[in-house]
Design a protein around this motif. Sequence first.
Motif, PDB file in Angstrom:
ATOM      1  N   ALA A   1     -11.025 -10.098 -39.899  1.00 14.83           N
ATOM      2  CA  ALA A   1     -10.310 -11.537 -39.841  1.00 14.83           C
ATOM      3  C   ALA A   1      -9.139 -11.790 -40.670  1.00 14.83           C
ATOM      4  N   ARG A   2      -9.280 -11.121 -41.843  1.00 10.05           N
ATOM      5  CA  ARG A   2      -7.857 -11.125 -42.672  1.00 10.05           C
ATOM      6  C   ARG A   2      -6.790 -10.319 -42.215  1.00 10.05           C
ATOM      7  N   GLU A   3      -7.192  -9.207 -41.415  1.00 12.87           N
ATOM      8  CA  GLU A   3      -6.262  -8.223 -40.991  1.00 12.87           C
ATOM      9  C   GLU A   3      -5.566  -9.005 -39.998  1.00 12.87           C
ATOM     10  N   TRP A   4      -6.530  -9.557 -38.870  1.00 11.18           N
ATOM     11  CA  TRP A   4      -6.009 -10.130 -37.681  1.00 11.18           C
ATOM     12  C   TRP A   4      -5.212 -11.224 -38.001  1.00 11.18           C
ATOM     13  N   ALA A   5      -5.127 -11.734 -39.028  1.00 11.73           N
ATOM     14  CA  ALA A   5      -4.425 -12.933 -39.448  1.00 11.73           C
ATOM     15  C   ALA A   5      -3.059 -12.598 -39.548  1.00 11.73           C
TER      16      ALA A   5
ATOM     17  N   MET B   1     -15.168 -10.342 -39.206  1.00 17.02           N
ATOM     18  CA  MET B   1     -14.216  -9.454 -38.310  1.00 17.02           C
ATOM     19  C   MET B   1     -13.628 -10.427 -37.571  1.00 17.02           C
ATOM     20  N   ALA B   2     -12.617  -9.960 -36.818  1.00 20.65           N
ATOM     21  CA  ALA B   2     -11.421 -10.732 -36.009  1.00 20.65           C
ATOM     22  C   ALA B   2     -12.061 -11.750 -35.046  1.00 20.65           C
ATOM     23  N   ASP B   3     -11.605 -12.757 -35.029  1.00 27.07           N
ATOM     24  CA  ASP B   3     -11.869 -13.678 -34.034  1.00 27.07           C
ATOM     25  C   ASP B   3     -10.600 -13.713 -33.087  1.00 27.07           C
ATOM     26  N   VAL B   4     -10.625 -13.103 -32.015  1.00 26.95           N
ATOM     27  CA  VAL B   4      -9.658 -12.594 -31.153  1.00 26.95           C
ATOM     28  C   VAL B   4      -9.355 -13.879 -29.954  1.00 26.95           C
TER      29      VAL B   4
ATOM     30  N   HIS C   1       4.475  -9.044 -29.842  1.00 29.39           N
ATOM     31  CA  HIS C   1       4.150  -7.629 -29.645  1.00 29.39           C
ATOM     32  C   HIS C   1       4.624  -6.745 -30.818  1.00 29.39           C
ATOM     33  N   GLU C   2       5.682  -7.119 -31.275  1.00 35.90           N
ATOM     34  CA  GLU C   2       6.007  -6.337 -32.669  1.00 35.90           C
ATOM     35  C   GLU C   2       4.912  -6.375 -33.647  1.00 35.90           C
ATOM     36  N   GLY C   3       4.360  -7.552 -33.551  1.00 33.21           N
ATOM     37  CA  GLY C   3       3.248  -7.674 -34.727  1.00 33.21           C
ATOM     38  C   GLY C   3       2.111  -6.880 -34.518  1.00 33.21           C
ATOM     39  N   GLU C   4       1.865  -6.662 -32.966  1.00 32.48           N
ATOM     40  CA  GLU C   4       0.689  -5.521 -32.697  1.00 32.48           C
ATOM     41  C   GLU C   4       1.223  -4.389 -33.077  1.00 32.48           C
ATOM     42  N   ASP C   5       2.402  -3.951 -32.832  1.00 35.47           N
ATOM     43  CA  ASP C   5       2.721  -2.496 -33.184  1.00 35.47           C
ATOM     44  C   ASP C   5       2.764  -2.287 -34.627  1.00 35.47           C
TER      45      ASP C   5
END
Length: 226
Positions: free
Chosen positions: A150-154, A8-11, A61-65
């Motif tokens: 983690a893959r999606e977070w990247a 899972m994501a490493d933030v 922020h665009e990436g988060e959206d």
Amino acid sequence: MQAVNEPMADVRDMYMAHTMFRREFRLLPQLVRDVVPGDTQRAEVVANHADTVCHILHVHHEGEDMALWPRLVERGGEETAAIVPTMEGQHHGIEGALAEVTALLPQWRATAQRGDDVAAAFDRLLEKLLEHMALEEKEILPLAEKYVTAREWAELGAHAIANSPKKELPLAFGMAMYEGEPDTIKAVLTHMPLVPRLVMPFLAPRLYASHAKKVYGTPTPPRVGS
């Protein structure tokens, strides 16, 4: 969300980015105020720096959206039903403040006049940004660790790289590295291709030090909390 057989994501990289934004945007209003009216040479330096950090924030922020909010809504149920719309609303407010700043910068860059108007616009942007990042760290990042792989977070980092001028990427990474924890920096580097992964730890800090010397008069500007 069904169980997945992948990390899972490493933030930690988000905290590093937020530290960079807190530092640079806290220092910007006074940078503008310190420019002597009519000193267009100095205004050019500060305006170029402002353009850079504003662009980094916009793309971030665009990436988060695009890659984060939809996944949290889809997978988080009641846990994310209220907080994600709040985050989206804050993004809209920040984009409005960014638009105000970027509308004022060209005239100030050219004339170095009415700097107080530009500084006040940066003050308003800073207020919105600090509120947003604090809430994101409290509410969103624990949810991302739970619902985003983690893959999606990247994909957030990949979006930033794909939508930034290539010549600015080492400087942007140097800004983030300046107060980054070594383990977090190492983790971020693992997602880079081989050559940037080897070169960036040496190139990026040097570029930021040179940039900071020009902008702040020192290669070591005040750190967050200092």
